[in-house]
Design a protein around this motif. Structure first.
Motif, PDB file in Angstrom:
ATOM      1  N   ASP A   1       8.487  12.584   0.707  1.00 21.13           N
ATOM      2  CA  ASP A   1       8.081  12.472   2.110  1.00 21.13           C
ATOM      3  C   ASP A   1       8.989  11.463   2.812  1.00 21.13           C
ATOM      4  O   ASP A   1       9.110  10.320   2.389  1.00 21.13           O
ATOM      5  CB  ASP A   1       6.620  11.999   2.155  1.00 21.13           C
ATOM      6  CG  ASP A   1       6.042  12.038   3.549  1.00 21.13           C
ATOM      7  OD1 ASP A   1       6.755  11.639   4.509  1.00 21.13           O
ATOM      8  OD2 ASP A   1       4.877  12.443   3.694  1.00 21.13           O
TER       9      ASP A   1
ATOM     10  N   LEU B   1       1.725   1.746  -3.602  1.00 19.31           N
ATOM     11  CA  LEU B   1       0.547   2.215  -4.331  1.00 19.31           C
ATOM     12  C   LEU B   1       0.262   3.676  -4.019  1.00 19.31           C
ATOM     13  O   LEU B   1      -0.117   4.447  -4.904  1.00 19.31           O
ATOM     14  CB  LEU B   1      -0.671   1.364  -3.977  1.00 19.31           C
ATOM     15  CG  LEU B   1      -0.715   0.003  -4.658  1.00 19.31           C
ATOM     16  CD1 LEU B   1      -1.850  -0.822  -4.079  1.00 19.31           C
ATOM     17  CD2 LEU B   1      -0.907   0.171  -6.170  1.00 19.31           C
ATOM     18  N   ALA B   2       0.444   4.042  -2.742  1.00 26.53           N
ATOM     19  CA  ALA B   2       0.232   5.442  -2.349  1.00 26.53           C
ATOM     20  C   ALA B   2       1.192   6.343  -3.117  1.00 26.53           C
ATOM     21  O   ALA B   2       0.789   7.370  -3.675  1.00 26.53           O
ATOM     22  CB  ALA B   2       0.440   5.596  -0.844  1.00 26.53           C
ATOM     23  N   LEU B   3       2.444   5.943  -3.188  1.00 22.73           N
ATOM     24  CA  LEU B   3       3.445   6.745  -3.886  1.00 22.73           C
ATOM     25  C   LEU B   3       3.135   6.844  -5.381  1.00 22.73           C
ATOM     26  O   LEU B   3       3.334   7.878  -6.003  1.00 22.73           O
ATOM     27  CB  LEU B   3       4.839   6.139  -3.670  1.00 22.73           C
ATOM     28  CG  LEU B   3       5.355   6.220  -2.223  1.00 22.73           C
ATOM     29  CD1 LEU B   3       6.496   5.232  -2.006  1.00 22.73           C
ATOM     30  CD2 LEU B   3       5.794   7.631  -1.883  1.00 22.73           C
TER      31      LEU B   3
ATOM     32  N   ARG C   1       0.813  -1.213   0.000  1.00 24.44           N
ATOM     33  CA  ARG C   1       0.000   0.000   0.000  1.00 24.44           C
ATOM     34  C   ARG C   1       0.851   1.270   0.000  1.00 24.44           C
ATOM     35  O   ARG C   1       0.445   2.298  -0.545  1.00 24.44           O
ATOM     36  CB  ARG C   1      -0.951  -0.015   1.196  1.00 24.44           C
ATOM     37  CG  ARG C   1      -2.032  -1.094   1.097  1.00 24.44           C
ATOM     38  CD  ARG C   1      -2.834  -0.980  -0.216  1.00 24.44           C
ATOM     39  NE  ARG C   1      -3.992  -1.847  -0.196  1.00 24.44           N
ATOM     40  CZ  ARG C   1      -5.190  -1.461   0.246  1.00 24.44           C
ATOM     41  NH1 ARG C   1      -5.368  -0.229   0.684  1.00 24.44           N
ATOM     42  NH2 ARG C   1      -6.204  -2.303   0.244  1.00 24.44           N
ATOM     43  N   GLN C   2       2.035   1.169   0.593  1.00 28.88           N
ATOM     44  CA  GLN C   2       2.923   2.335   0.538  1.00 28.88           C
ATOM     45  C   GLN C   2       3.323   2.638  -0.900  1.00 28.88           C
ATOM     46  O   GLN C   2       3.283   3.781  -1.345  1.00 28.88           O
ATOM     47  CB  GLN C   2       4.170   2.085   1.396  1.00 28.88           C
ATOM     48  CG  GLN C   2       3.901   2.194   2.883  1.00 28.88           C
ATOM     49  CD  GLN C   2       5.092   1.780   3.738  1.00 28.88           C
ATOM     50  OE1 GLN C   2       5.920   0.968   3.310  1.00 28.88           O
ATOM     51  NE2 GLN C   2       5.176   2.340   4.937  1.00 28.88           N
TER      52      GLN C   2
ATOM     53  N   PRO D   1      -3.482   0.345 -11.485  1.00 32.21           N
ATOM     54  CA  PRO D   1      -3.158   0.085 -10.068  1.00 32.21           C
ATOM     55  C   PRO D   1      -3.054  -1.420  -9.781  1.00 32.21           C
ATOM     56  O   PRO D   1      -2.196  -1.848  -9.006  1.00 32.21           O
ATOM     57  CB  PRO D   1      -4.338   0.715  -9.311  1.00 32.21           C
ATOM     58  CG  PRO D   1      -4.882   1.753 -10.237  1.00 32.21           C
ATOM     59  CD  PRO D   1      -4.684   1.209 -11.625  1.00 32.21           C
TER      60      PRO D   1
ATOM     61  N   LEU E   1       4.402  12.431  -2.737  1.00 38.28           N
ATOM     62  CA  LEU E   1       4.882  11.786  -1.509  1.00 38.28           C
ATOM     63  C   LEU E   1       6.290  11.207  -1.651  1.00 38.28           C
ATOM     64  O   LEU E   1       6.881  10.788  -0.658  1.00 38.28           O
ATOM     65  CB  LEU E   1       3.910  10.673  -1.094  1.00 38.28           C
ATOM     66  CG  LEU E   1       2.534  11.136  -0.605  1.00 38.28           C
ATOM     67  CD1 LEU E   1       1.614   9.935  -0.396  1.00 38.28           C
ATOM     68  CD2 LEU E   1       2.661  11.928   0.689  1.00 38.28           C
TER      69      LEU E   1
ATOM     70  N   SER F   1       0.117   6.655  -6.667  1.00 43.23           N
ATOM     71  CA  SER F   1      -1.105   7.441  -6.854  1.00 43.23           C
ATOM     72  C   SER F   1      -0.829   8.924  -6.704  1.00 43.23           C
ATOM     73  O   SER F   1      -1.485   9.758  -7.319  1.00 43.23           O
ATOM     74  CB  SER F   1      -2.168   7.071  -5.810  1.00 43.23           C
ATOM     75  OG  SER F   1      -2.416   5.709  -5.797  1.00 43.23           O
ATOM     76  N   TYR F   2       0.105   9.246  -5.840  1.00 44.86           N
ATOM     77  CA  TYR F   2       0.322  10.653  -5.490  1.00 44.86           C
ATOM     78  C   TYR F   2       1.817  10.881  -5.346  1.00 44.86           C
ATOM     79  O   TYR F   2       2.356  10.923  -4.237  1.00 44.86           O
ATOM     80  CB  TYR F   2      -0.411  10.939  -4.174  1.00 44.86           C
ATOM     81  CG  TYR F   2      -0.576  12.398  -3.856  1.00 44.86           C
ATOM     82  CD1 TYR F   2      -1.312  13.235  -4.695  1.00 44.86           C
ATOM     83  CD2 TYR F   2      -0.007  12.945  -2.700  1.00 44.86           C
ATOM     84  CE1 TYR F   2      -1.472  14.576  -4.386  1.00 44.86           C
ATOM     85  CE2 TYR F   2      -0.163  14.288  -2.389  1.00 44.86           C
ATOM     86  CZ  TYR F   2      -0.895  15.095  -3.251  1.00 44.86           C
ATOM     87  OH  TYR F   2      -1.057  16.430  -2.947  1.00 44.86           O
TER      88      TYR F   2
ATOM     89  N   SER G   1       2.619   8.333 -15.236  1.00 44.12           N
ATOM     90  CA  SER G   1       1.394   8.383 -14.435  1.00 44.12           C
ATOM     91  C   SER G   1       0.601   7.086 -14.551  1.00 44.12           C
ATOM     92  O   SER G   1       0.465   6.524 -15.641  1.00 44.12           O
ATOM     93  CB  SER G   1       0.514   9.549 -14.907  1.00 44.12           C
ATOM     94  OG  SER G   1      -0.759   9.465 -14.301  1.00 44.12           O
ATOM     95  N   MET G   2       0.062   6.638 -13.421  1.00 46.56           N
ATOM     96  CA  MET G   2      -0.839   5.480 -13.434  1.00 46.56           C
ATOM     97  C   MET G   2      -2.150   5.797 -14.135  1.00 46.56           C
ATOM     98  O   MET G   2      -2.961   4.911 -14.361  1.00 46.56           O
ATOM     99  CB  MET G   2      -1.193   5.058 -11.999  1.00 46.56           C
ATOM    100  CG  MET G   2      -0.084   4.360 -11.255  1.00 46.56           C
ATOM    101  SD  MET G   2      -0.776   3.153 -10.081  1.00 46.56           S
ATOM    102  CE  MET G   2      -1.696   4.233  -8.991  1.00 46.56           C
ATOM    103  N   GLY G   3      -2.360   7.069 -14.440  1.00 39.13           N
ATOM    104  CA  GLY G   3      -3.589   7.464 -15.124  1.00 39.13           C
ATOM    105  C   GLY G   3      -3.529   7.264 -16.626  1.00 39.13           C
ATOM    106  O   GLY G   3      -4.519   7.480 -17.319  1.00 39.13           O
TER     107      GLY G   3
END
Lengths: 491, 562
Positions: free
Chosen positions: B163, B152-154, B149-150, B419, B160, B156-157, B185-187
């Motif tokens: 961070d 995936l968070a990175l 999940r870390q 994702p 971070l 997605s955004y 981008s994952m988009g």
């Protein structure tokens, strides 16, 4: 080797060969990712390996993939997604409260408060409610029932599913489906896969790709000789043709569908992509309900939307929904059953869709940034639509309708007879020959018009208007130069 | 109106008379995809769903449609009766109607209704509905793997990435994934076959798993969950008409995705039975029997294996896999190996052997000829990330032209969710020793798998203490599929309601205890035997309560119908 060994005779080949595979699959074609794109990928590889080319990069203008072209995601959407993916960040004060609120609401609606759980097959309920409220706002208050909303894996998934429900009969009773020419080739591919009969109606290029009911009538009557037409598909705003339908035209189509007893499929994934002065997006649902109960309580319709286009361009998440209207309740139960076999659409895509239909509101902290980003994307697209039309129309041998909406231009190109002959000699469709040459010489990847369908003897290509403005100018210039060179070479 | 009614009813009557293909294979017609009920019961229990699945209940539901007043305007047009809907149950795609998927069938819909009733404050003999019908780990409270999940968070955004609270190995994975995405981008859409670097990682994973047997990234296709890959492969294989129609061998009990896909593709389902007395093992004699019988009326071309087994939880021995491969080679069958539970092996002495590995260890006579597709997913094992719909398939010895067709076919749907592809990458390329996240990853992974092993043992043990319930060891996967003895009186009662006896049993259990299971008839079972499938996923304490409730219900049920 061992194959030969079995009692000395030459042995049987593969279990699965191109001769004995599913014949419907063989008929499927999808030009948007066809041979030209495969060649583009090869060329990219060659460039990386240091092979010398007349260009330094391949520009893939073949597909409406905004973020691949450098468009930035909407900050708020990604903030909520990251909070959903990694809820530990809900404690992080870097994230605005409205993003956290949206994330909590989505997580609360997920099994075990996690986007890692399956959702209901129809989609997460609170998201379906948000979609219904969005549709109501969009359509000036016309009610939308969350039970009629199905979340999907991109719009493609839902379109194929509805077509699948509609296909039956054999021979002359086989279901016929009316699609526009030019069309988005998902439709022809799905119809081939389902062995349904494709019924072509032609858009009027001379009238800005408008739809003409007389042409619908012609296509329908001819088709009735050999199949059973049951469905009419409309793409508005148009892909690849970029036209935006007038309210009057939509009314005419609805009336036609009712008279002819057709199921309507309205592909409205470009609903926010309207650029031309005087054009406006009208949803089929809204027009249907404004036509009164004679229509709104009888005409069966499915309309489709997606997270991939508009201002968000989040293609990779495969989010989407469809709304079904006036669908027989028993058929609806079958639909629900059918989608349950695939368990659920991807939950991150569902979450994203929720944000699209429920973006920051004026009193929320993220509103200003959201509005700024959204407006910037749409204003740039409008500018690029204008620019593309303008530049192409200056090139002798290229004529281009205004890009009223969506993300593509579909200009008509004049090809010299010699080029046509050369293409034929190579066994290629002339516009494929043209596009392949453009790719090899300029590194620009377009899709030939033949992949979408076009009137016999005319040639086109589809190009997205998505590259950043400066790059788009270069692309347009290169195409212009290429076209002049090409015309010269084959004259 | 009456004319319409006759039209409505007659095809259904016909269908009841000839209950369809499955009857050919299951003596007595208790087919795996005919678990459904009959009008009386359905409309009794769920009036709102009287229009529910499969044919029965149709006349009733068309009544209720009229009652709901939908077609009001129907009579108005120039006084005559107008045509009905364009799309009705009678003129829709008949193959879709044949599709059944018990894992999310009527019993689950009733469970959802019950949950709603509970939330509205209705009194029930239970406080919550426990959905043990589906292998949905995180819905049952399993926590996601932090590292996954870390990353995936990175992804997605990416802001971070600067961070400092995120570990470096998570950041480097995220950068690698983003660098292979269009526009970073994952988009963006990925290649239709899946992101190149992810496919490379999958290939390396398979090589490690299989002790160095080579794997070619070009043979890897990323998919929307394993289901998508399975349906796509089946679609390629189906052709012919009548006696030359493609037949596909599936185990009974089976995971109903297979029967559903075959129904939709109008392929012929060929049932081979697993041996319940021998811990649901697969027997070549039975494969041969099923194949020989099927050859009389179809063209058998594919053999599907689920290992570890769903719903039956067996883990195939290496020898058994060899036998299956030899059988496939001899009979010229395309092998489909559903290996989504490959990390879920609990029983002492059991080990997961991939079909690919065994195939290659059997030498070139097999490894160069037998066509195989194997499937994996992000939804099961220790990660349980069902919602992301990640998966892959590896194809071996596939004809090059067919492979082109496969690639083309997948391109129509553009790509599988990115994702989910990213998550798949992490599953096949988890933290390595020496990386900062390694320890935590191993701790979380081990905790989940050992809890599952404990729950597998517990489930078998408790259920086997109940008279009238007999349960094979849960060697692997996530389910128990115990055999239940249903008293004759209950069977009669069920038949009166037009229900399969085990559906009757499970529905009653749901109403009385709030426990949602799937009746064995939804997976297929030998005629005259009854089962249910239950996941072992609830947290241990909850599972104990659940097993106890099942036990008490079973005793009560047996008593009531004796």
């Amino acid at each position: 080797m061992s194959q030969q060994a079995v009692n000395g005779v030459s042995c049987r080949g593969k279990v699965l060969t191109v001769e004995n595979m599913n014949p419907n699959v063989k008929r499927v074609e999808y030009a948007v990712r066809g041979p030209i794109v495969q060649r583009a990928v090869q060329i990219e590889k060659e460039l990386r390996e240091g092979v010398k080319k007349p260009f330094t990069e391949v520009i893939k203008a073949n597909i409406g993939d905004a973020q691949a072209m450098g468009q930035r995601p909407i900050t708020f959407f990604r903030q909520v997604l990251v909070l959903c993916s990694y809820p530990e960040l809900l404690e992080d004060n870097k994230f605005p409260e409205d993003a956290k609120k949206r994330a909590r609401r989505i997580l609360d609606a997920c099994g075990g408060h996690s986007i890692g759980a399956y959702s209901a097959s129809q989609g997460i309920e609170c998201i379906r409610q948000d979609v219904a409220r969005y549709i109501e706002r969009r359509d000036g208050g016309i009610p939308s029932n969350p039970d009629n909303i199905y979340l999907s894996t991109g719009a493609s998934d839902a379109i194929v599913t509805i077509l699948k429900l509609l296909v039956c009969g054999e021979g002359r009773d086989r279901t016929g489906v009316m699609i526009s020419i030019p069309q988005y080739p998902l439709y022809s591919a799905a119809l081939a896969d389902l062995a349904a009969v494709q019924i072509n109606y032609y858009l009027d290029e001379d009238n800005c790709w408008s739809l003409n009911v007389a042409e619908l009538k012609r296509a329908l009557n001819e088709a009735k000789q050999h199949c059973k037409p049951r469905v009419l598909c409309i793409i508005n705003p148009g892909n690849p043709t970029g036209q935006v339908q007038s309210r009057q035209c939509i009314e005419d189509v609805i009336q036609f569908a009712k008279e002819e007893h057709l199921f309507l499929m309205a592909d409205e994934v470009y609903q926010d992509n309207v650029y031309a002065e005087g054009c406006k997006f009208h949803s089929f649902k809204k027009v249907l309900f404004e036509m009164g109960p004679e229509y709104s309580s009888t005409v069966e319709m499915a309309s489709f939307h997606s997270t991939s286009k508009c201002y968000m361009g989040e293609c990779g998440f495969r989010g989407g929904y469809m709304e079904v209207i006036n669908m027989d309740p028993e058929v609806k139960a079958q639909l629900t059953k059918l989608v349950s076999v695939r368990l659920c659409p991807p939950v991150p895509g569902q979450a994203l869709l929720d944000l699209v239909v429920n973006p920051p509101q004026p009193d929320e902290p993220s509103y200003t940034l959201f509005t700024k980003e959204r407006t910037a994307v749409l204003a740039t697209l409008a500018e690029k639509a204008r620019l593309t039309e303008e530049i192409f129309n200056e090139v002798p041998g290229i004529t281009c309708n205004p890009v009223q909406g969506a993300m593509y231009t579909f200009p008509r190109i004049t090809l010299p007879q010699k080029a046509i002959d050369k293409a034929k000699a190579e066994g290629k469709v002339p516009d494929m020959f043209y596009c392949m040459k453009l790719l090899e010489e300029e590194g620009i990847c377009l899709v030939p018009g033949s992949g979408f369908g076009q009137k016999d003897g005319t040639f086109h290509f589809r190009m997205t208007i998505l590259p950043p403005t400066e790059k788009l100018k270069v692309v347009l210039q290169k195409i212009r130069d290429f076209h002049l060179r090409f015309t010269n070479e084959f004259s | 109106m009456s004319a319409t009614r006759v039209q409505l009813i007659s095809p259904r009557t016909l269908r009841l008379l000839s209950p369809g293909r499955s009857a050919l294979f299951l003596p007595g017609g208790g087919g795996p995809h005919r678990g459904g009920g009959v009008p009386g019961f359905r409309s009794l229990i769920f009036p709102s769903l009287s229009s529910s699945f499969s044919s029965p209940g149709r006349a009733l539901s068309s009544l209720s449609t009229t009652r709901r007043g939908l077609p009001k305007t129907k009579m108005s047009d120039n006084g005559t009766m107008t045509r009905g809907k364009v799309l009705t149950i009678d003129n829709m795609n008949p193959t879709v109607k044949k599709v059944e998927y018990a894992v999310r069938g009527p019993i689950v819909q009733r469970a959802v209704e019950l949950e709603k009733e509970l939330s509205e404050g209705r009194k029930k003999p239970f406080a919550e509905v426990i959905k043990a019908n589906i292998g949905d780990a995180q819905a049952m409270g399993q926590q996601p793997i932090t590292f996954f999940r870390q990353v995936l968070a990175l992804c997605s955004y990416p802001e971070l990435l600067s961070d400092s609270t995120f570990p470096e190995d998570a950041k480097s994975r995220a950068c690698r994934i983003l660098n292979s995405c269009g526009g970073n981008s994952m988009g963006a859409y990925s290649a239709s076959q899946g992101i190149g670097s992810v496919r490379q990682d999958v290939a390396r994973y398979i090589e490690r798993r299989d002790g160095g047997v080579p794997c070619e990234p070009d043979n890897i296709y990323l998919t929307t969950g394993a289901s998508d890959g399975i349906v796509t492969m089946l679609k390629l294989l189906v052709c012919g008409e009548g006696a030359t129609r493609t037949g596909v061998m599936i185990s009974i009990p089976q995971y109903p995705l297979y029967s559903a896909a075959l129904a939709e593709l109008s392929a012929v389902q060929i049932n081979y039975y697993l041996n319940e007395e021998k811990c649901w093992s697969l027997d070549i004699g039975e494969l041969q029997r099923a194949l020989d019988e099927a050859r009389l009326h179809c063209n058998p071309r594919a053999l599907c294996i689920i290992n570890p087994g769903n719903p039956t939880g067996q883990v195939q021995s290496r020898e058994c896999i060899e036998d299956v491969i030899r059988f496939a080679a001899k009979e010229r069958l395309f092998l489909m190996a559903d290996e989504v539970y490959q990390d879920n092996v609990y029983a002492e002495g059991c080990q997961f052997h991939s079909f690919k590995k065994v195939l290659f260890e059997m030498g070139p006579e097999y490894s160069e000829t037998v066509e195989l597709a194997s499937f994996h997913s992000t939804s099961k094992c220790y990660m349980g990330e069902c919602g992301f719909r990640g998966g892959y398939m590896e194809i071996i010895n596939m004809d090059d032209d067919v492979k082109d067709q496969l690639t083309k076919l997948l391109s129509v749907r553009l790509c599988s969710p990115v994702p989910g592809q990213a998550l798949m990458d992490l599953v096949v390329n988890p933290p390595q020793p020496g990386e900062p996240s390694y320890e935590r990853f191993i701790k979380e992974r081990t905790a989940t798998l050992s809890a599952l092993a404990e729950k597998a043992r517990l489930t078998e043990q408790v259920l086997n203490t109940v008279e009238g319930i007999r349960c094979n060891p849960v060697q692997g996967a996530m389910y128990s599929f115990p055999r239940i003895t249903i008293p004759e009186k209950a069977i009669q009662e069920a038949k009166k309601l037009g229900q399969q006896p085990d559906m009757f049993y499970c529905m009653k259990m749901l109403e009385e205890t709030g426990i949602c299971l799937v009746p064995g008839s939804g997976f297929g079972q030998r005629e005259g035997t009854y089962h249910f499938r239950m996941t072992i996923l609830p947290p241990t304490d909850k599972l104990k309560i659940l097993l106890n409730n099942v036990k008490e219900f079973h005793q009560r049920f047996t008593q009531q119908y004796s």
